[in-house]
Design a protein around this motif. Structure first.
Motif: not given
Length: 272
Positions: A88-116
């Motif tokens: 895919x073009x650079x714009x698509x990959x950059x957008x994918x990475x940005x959204x995935x990065x933010x989703x990964x940050x939010x994943x910290x919440x269920x991950x912390x509960x999982x560890x507990x």
């Protein structure tokens, strides 16, 4: 990365150096806590090394290796998706990475509960208080789902602002906002799957979570994403649809497994 405050501009290598420094700092702080802080200081872990116990090592590996490989299957899938999206073009990959990065940050919440949950469920199950272990499981899942609804609302209401954290380019801004819609469904699936994984690990049921992680991501998620992304009009969004489908399938089978284990343990208690 950027060479601010007098540091040399190292680019991508700077991210690796910063990560290495962070992990070394965590390692040193952990040693200081184990040596100085109670209750760890009373164990005197580094004053006298015990003899090697092969059977105990085997017990740890029997639990630890499946957990490690399950985490590997879960984290490596995102790198594989990024590689498959290389055409895919650079714009698509950059957008994918940005959204995935933010989703990964939010994943910290269920991950912390999982560890507990791994800790509290393991503690209660080890003491044969299976009712309490079951209660903790559902409290954890409910809390994670509540958090996910909040983060989903956050994404829905503030998509332009979230995308603006990553870029000022209009084309990337627009596409990142589209990817963030799919991130909402990521939150909901993760909020169910992650706490259940933690609870199952507390019950020492690690092999099933390993198989579930492999099948949901690599047998369902990645092939479905590739097919949808390559042969339909969804394009790059198809990979996200595949991952969401894999996550949802994993959450369902893990929940069924959790119910079976809890039912079996409660039946065992009632029989005795």
């Amino acid at each position: 990365i950027f060479g601010n405050l007098g540091f040399p501009k190292l680019g991508g290598a700077g991210a690796g150096l910063a990560s290495a420094m962070t992990y070394w700092a965590i390692f040193i702080m952990s040693i200081c806590i184990v040596i100085k802080a109670e209750p760890f200081a009373s164990f005197r872990l580094f004053q006298k090394l015990p003899r090697m116990n092969i059977s105990r090592i085997g017990q740890i590996l029997k639990i630890g290796l499946p957990i490690g490989f399950a985490i590997f299957f879960e984290t490596s899938i995102f790198a594989a998706v990024t590689l498959l999206m290389g055409h895919f073009d650079t714009i698509t990959i950059a957008s994918h990475q940005a959204a995935m990065n933010f989703a990964s940050i939010l994943y910290i919440l269920p991950l912390s509960i999982s560890m507990a949950l791994t800790i509290v469920v393991g503690f209660e199950a080890g003491a044969k208080r299976y009712k309490d272990a079951q209660s903790y499981s559902y409290i954890g899942i409910g809390t994670a789902v509540l958090f996910s609804l909040c983060t989903a609302a956050l994404i829905l209401l503030f998509r332009p602002e979230i995308a603006g954290l990553y870029t000022a380019e209009s084309a990337v801004l627009q596409m990142t906002q589209h990817f963030l819609i799919y991130a909402i469904f990521f939150q909901l699936s993760d909020a169910i799957a992650a706490p259940i994984q933690g609870a199952l690990r507390g019950y020492k049921d690690v092999n099933y979570t390993l198989i579930a992680a492999f099948v949901s991501y690599w047998v369902i998620g990645l092939p479905a994403g590739y097919l949808i992304g390559t042969y339909t009009s969804f394009g790059a969004f198809g990979y996200w649809i595949g991952l969401i489908a894999g996550l949802a399938a994993g959450a369902i089978v893990l929940f069924i497994r959790l119910k079976l284990i809890q039912k079996r343990q409660l039946r065992h208690v009632s029989n005795h």
